[in-house]
Design a protein around this motif. Structure first.
Motif, mmCIF file in Angstrom:
data_model
loop_
_atom_site.group_PDB
_atom_site.id
_atom_site.type_symbol
_atom_site.label_atom_id
_atom_site.label_comp_id
_atom_site.label_asym_id
_atom_site.label_seq_id
_atom_site.Cartn_x
_atom_site.Cartn_y
_atom_site.Cartn_z
ATOM 1 N N ILE A 208 0.830 -1.208 0.000
ATOM 2 C CA ILE A 208 0.000 0.000 0.000
ATOM 3 C C ILE A 208 0.867 1.263 0.000
ATOM 4 N N PHE A 209 0.402 2.278 -0.788
ATOM 5 C CA PHE A 209 1.144 3.526 -0.964
ATOM 6 C C PHE A 209 0.156 4.689 -1.092
ATOM 7 N N CYS A 210 0.682 5.930 -0.922
ATOM 8 C CA CYS A 210 -0.096 7.117 -1.302
ATOM 9 C C CYS A 210 -0.191 7.151 -2.818
ATOM 10 N N LEU A 211 -1.305 7.620 -3.346
ATOM 11 C CA LEU A 211 -1.475 7.698 -4.799
ATOM 12 C C LEU A 211 -0.379 8.555 -5.425
ATOM 13 N N ALA A 212 -0.087 9.715 -4.832
ATOM 14 C CA ALA A 212 0.918 10.602 -5.412
ATOM 15 C C ALA A 212 2.308 9.976 -5.351
ATOM 16 N N CYS A 213 2.600 9.271 -4.232
ATOM 17 C CA CYS A 213 3.922 8.658 -4.078
ATOM 18 C C CYS A 213 4.170 7.576 -5.134
ATOM 19 N N ILE A 214 3.214 6.649 -5.293
ATOM 20 C CA ILE A 214 3.421 5.548 -6.232
ATOM 21 C C ILE A 214 3.381 6.034 -7.677
ATOM 22 N N THR A 215 2.568 7.069 -7.935
ATOM 23 C CA THR A 215 2.514 7.632 -9.292
ATOM 24 C C THR A 215 3.864 8.226 -9.668
ATOM 25 N N GLN A 216 4.452 9.014 -8.722
ATOM 26 C CA GLN A 216 5.770 9.606 -8.982
ATOM 27 C C GLN A 216 6.821 8.522 -9.144
ATOM 28 N N HIS A 217 6.737 7.485 -8.317
ATOM 29 C CA HIS A 217 7.689 6.375 -8.417
ATOM 30 C C HIS A 217 7.622 5.711 -9.788
ATOM 31 N N LEU A 218 6.437 5.448 -10.277
ATOM 32 C CA LEU A 218 6.285 4.762 -11.557
ATOM 33 C C LEU A 218 6.732 5.632 -12.726
ATOM 34 N N LYS A 219 6.747 6.958 -12.532
ATOM 35 C CA LYS A 219 7.203 7.846 -13.609
ATOM 36 C C LYS A 219 8.718 7.813 -13.750
ATOM 37 N N VAL A 220 9.420 7.749 -12.614
ATOM 38 C CA VAL A 220 10.882 7.884 -12.662
ATOM 39 C C VAL A 220 11.593 6.549 -12.498
ATOM 40 N N ASN A 221 10.900 5.487 -12.180
ATOM 41 C CA ASN A 221 11.511 4.162 -12.025
ATOM 42 C C ASN A 221 10.834 3.180 -12.989
ATOM 43 N N SER A 222 11.235 1.928 -12.919
ATOM 44 C CA SER A 222 10.632 0.897 -13.767
ATOM 45 C C SER A 222 9.190 0.672 -13.359
ATOM 46 N N GLN A 223 8.415 0.131 -14.222
ATOM 47 C CA GLN A 223 7.001 -0.116 -13.972
ATOM 48 C C GLN A 223 6.830 -1.347 -13.093
ATOM 49 N N THR A 224 7.384 -1.278 -11.855
ATOM 50 C CA THR A 224 7.283 -2.400 -10.920
ATOM 51 C C THR A 224 6.941 -1.875 -9.535
ATOM 52 N N CYS A 225 6.363 -2.778 -8.747
ATOM 53 C CA CYS A 225 6.039 -2.442 -7.359
ATOM 54 C C CYS A 225 7.354 -2.305 -6.578
ATOM 55 N N PRO A 226 7.545 -1.215 -5.778
ATOM 56 C CA PRO A 226 8.803 -1.054 -5.046
ATOM 57 C C PRO A 226 8.980 -2.075 -3.929
ATOM 58 N N GLU A 227 7.921 -2.851 -3.598
ATOM 59 C CA GLU A 227 8.024 -3.835 -2.526
ATOM 60 C C GLU A 227 8.270 -5.238 -3.079
ATOM 61 N N CYS A 228 7.453 -5.668 -4.090
ATOM 62 C CA CYS A 228 7.546 -7.057 -4.573
ATOM 63 C C CYS A 228 8.096 -7.170 -5.994
ATOM 64 N N ASN A 229 8.350 -6.014 -6.632
ATOM 65 C CA ASN A 229 8.942 -5.971 -7.978
ATOM 66 C C ASN A 229 8.073 -6.590 -9.059
ATOM 67 N N GLU A 230 6.812 -6.839 -8.759
ATOM 68 C CA GLU A 230 5.913 -7.294 -9.825
ATOM 69 C C GLU A 230 5.552 -6.131 -10.727
ATOM 70 N N HIS A 231 5.179 -6.481 -11.954
ATOM 71 C CA HIS A 231 4.824 -5.427 -12.906
ATOM 72 C C HIS A 231 3.636 -4.621 -12.356
ATOM 73 N N LEU A 232 3.758 -3.281 -12.496
ATOM 74 C CA LEU A 232 2.729 -2.390 -11.942
ATOM 75 C C LEU A 232 2.686 -1.109 -12.756
ATOM 76 N N SER A 233 1.487 -0.647 -12.999
ATOM 77 C CA SER A 233 1.297 0.641 -13.681
ATOM 78 C C SER A 233 0.179 1.404 -12.968
ATOM 79 N N VAL A 234 0.053 2.703 -13.325
ATOM 80 C CA VAL A 234 -0.995 3.528 -12.705
ATOM 81 C C VAL A 234 -2.362 2.933 -12.980
ATOM 82 N N ASP A 235 -2.541 2.369 -14.164
ATOM 83 C CA ASP A 235 -3.857 1.836 -14.530
ATOM 84 C C ASP A 235 -4.210 0.578 -13.745
ATOM 85 N N THR A 236 -3.186 -0.166 -13.279
ATOM 86 C CA THR A 236 -3.480 -1.429 -12.570
ATOM 87 C C THR A 236 -3.513 -1.262 -11.050
#
Length: 574
Positions: A46-74
């Motif tokens: 679980i994350f703040c919407l703004a935090c995870i959105t910023q993370h996905l913009k500047v890092n790979s499209q993966t969850c910062p905890e489990c490294n599974e594929h993740l995007s804003v839409d999912t």
């Protein structure tokens, strides 16, 4: 690695919540309490919407905890977590400006939009000061230096000025009559002096003639000698009578001069116009101190009603407040600290019946024999005795938050307690007081805009434990104790601009640790201790322009080291 944004739009800080927030409700990126929570689709990280959105913009499209594929839409919305977060109590965005409210997180946006502590700018031209929204109207119409001033009824003013001119002309006539009377008295005195001189010459001549006769008739009978002596005695009696008449004329001259001085004094006292414009008297409240029939802490509160000419008890305070200070701020009466206390109590003057409430904040330490005054929108705390630090020389801004904060503004040249303090348009005067083992006659002028103190001309003598009130540009100083511990009933005015003092009629009783308040042009002094250290319930008043003090009905119980304030005239409290 996750990117941690720093803008305020990301998670809420823990310190803003009423209670500690469970660690499971914290964002694993910003570590703050979740704002608009989102989870990854498989493992519920679980994350703040703004935090995870910023993370996905500047890092790979993966969850910062489990490294599974993740995007804003999912991203998924955790409905249960969101519901639990929405019920948490959080303070207002404007808490630093004084807002005391805690509201549910789901209502925060609505509250902030309508909060009275939100910053707004004064709309008066050339001002631009940032103030609280709830104070905007008061600031723009009452306080702002650039406010528009309503024109008074010029016709009424001209009429009042005409009345004043008539009164002054009448007074000039009386003064002229008095001067003419004195001239006539001078003429009579001169005539009496001439008569006295002539009589002395006649007496001397008569005595000389009689002595010659006595010598001439020394051989005559004793009867004739007795007649001569009687003549001499009669002449001396006549001379004594003339001298007595001269003394009576001198007394008449002194009385006329006193009347003339009184007429001149009338010119300096409040004019008839000012009297017509300020005739109302507000009721007076006194609370706390030591009271009762034995010297014990007193929680009782009394109000003096001018209309009913008596004292009436209202709701007592919750705590003991002896040697405390008080002030009225935003339609609330505050009583601050006192002997063995750092508590603050308030009385909402807009809610009837009156009832004391414990303020949510306290002083940082126990403090007594201090002064608190309101300068514009700030509460200023001056000196006193602090239990953890001793005598204080600090002038601070008392911020009414929870907990209360004392922001140091300035230091006085020496510590002081049992002093007086009064507010003027651009300064605060601090008068007399007691500091380690001596009483002082110094007067300080504190400039709240520059946070500086400067010395003013001294009081006529060292003084402490007196009462003070402000009248126009003067501080009226009443009673107290001098450097030798003598209890006084002296009253004088101290000019806030020049430092000159003017004596007023003395009070009917000697008193110290008493309270005083001024309503219109009438000063009221209540309670205190007398020269025998007996605590008293008597009350006396003096109207500026008068010549004597008068007693008012006594309080229901004696008290000293209490606080007293004038109540707004907009409501009836008894």
């Amino acid at each position: 690695m996750a990117c941690c944004p720093t803008e305020e739009k990301y998670g809420y800080e823990d310190c803003r919540f009423e209670k500690d927030v469970d660690e499971n409700f914290h964002c694993s990126i910003c570590y703050n309490v979740l704002k608009e929570p989102r989870t990854c689709r498989n493992n519920d990280h679980i994350f703040c919407l703004a935090c995870i959105t910023q993370h996905l913009k500047v890092n790979s499209q993966t969850c910062p905890e489990c490294n599974e594929h993740l995007s804003v839409d999912t991203l998924r919305r955790p409905r249960v977590v969101n519901n639990m977060l929405s019920k948490l109590k959080i303070n207002c965005d404007h808490a630093s400006r004084g807002c005391p409210e805690f509201t549910c997180l789901e209502d925060l946006k609505t509250h902030v939009a309508n909060c009275g502590y939100a910053p707004v700018l004064c709309s008066n031209a050339e001002c631009g000061m940032e103030i609280n929204k709830q104070d905007k109207v008061h600031h723009e119409t009452k306080v702002c230096d650039y406010r528009k001033v309503k024109c008074h009824d010029c016709g009424q003013i001209q009429e009042d000025v005409g009345t004043l001119k008539g009164s002054l002309m009448e007074l000039d006539g009386k003064v002229e009559q008095a001067v003419n009377g004195i001239k006539k008295l001078d003429e009579k005195v001169e005539a009496v002096k001439e008569m006295n001189q002539e009589m002395n010459e006649k007496v001397e001549a008569a005595v000389k003639e009689i002595n010659e006769k006595v010598e001439a008739v020394s051989g005559q009978t004793k009867k004739e000698n007795g007649e001569v002596k009687k003549e001499v005695k009669d002449m001396k009696d006549n001379l004594s009578k003339v001298n007595k008449d001269v003394d009576e004329v001198k007394v008449m001259m002194i009385q006329m001069l006193e009347k003339l001085n009184m007429l001149e004094l009338l010119n300096k006292l409040p004019s008839p116009t000012e009297g017509m414009l300020n005739t109302s008297r507000e009721d007076i409240l006194i609370a706390g101190g030591y009271g009762g029939r034995s010297i014990t802490p007193c929680k009782s509160t009394e109000i003096y009603s001018w209309e009913k000419n008596g004292w009436f008890e209202v709701s007592p305070m919750n705590d003991d407040h002896r040697d405390a200070s008080s002030f009225i701020y935003k339609d609330q009466l505050f009583v601050v600290g006192g002997t063995d206390s750092k508590a603050i109590e308030t009385l909402n003057l807009d809610e009837l019946p009156l009832k004391w409430t414990k303020f949510r904040g306290e002083l940082p330490s126990k403090c007594e024999s201090h002064q608190t005054v309101v300068f514009q929108q700030s509460v200023i705390h001056i000196g006193g005795f602090q239990y953890d630090k001793g005598w204080s020389n600090v002038i601070s801004e008392l911020q009414l938050t929870s907990p209360c904060i004392m922001k140091e503004l300035c230091q006085m040249p020496e510590p002081r307690q049992f002093h007086g303090a009064e507010v003027f348009e651009d300064k605060v005067l601090i008068l007399g007081g007691f500091y380690p083992f001596q009483t002082t006659n110094s007067v300080l002028e504190f400039d709240p805009k520059r946070n500086e103190c400067k010395e003013m001309p001294k009081l006529p003598s060292a003084l402490c434990r007196m009462a003070t009130v402000r009248w126009r540009d003067e501080v009226v100083v009443l009673g107290g104790r001098d450097k030798d511990g003598q209890v006084l009933n002296d009253v004088f005015m101290y000019d806030s601009k020049t430092g000159k003092t003017t004596a007023l009629p003395s009070m009917l009783e000697k008193r110290y640790d008493c309270c005083a308040a001024i309503t219109g042009n009438t000063i009221v002094v209540m309670g205190g201790l007398n020269e025998k250290d007996e605590y008293i319930s008597s009350v006396e008043c003096f109207t500026m322009g008068g010549s004597t003090w008068e007693y008012l009905p006594a309080m229901n119980e004696p008290r000293f080291k209490a606080v007293a304030d004038v109540l707004p005239s907009t409501r009836k409290y008894v």
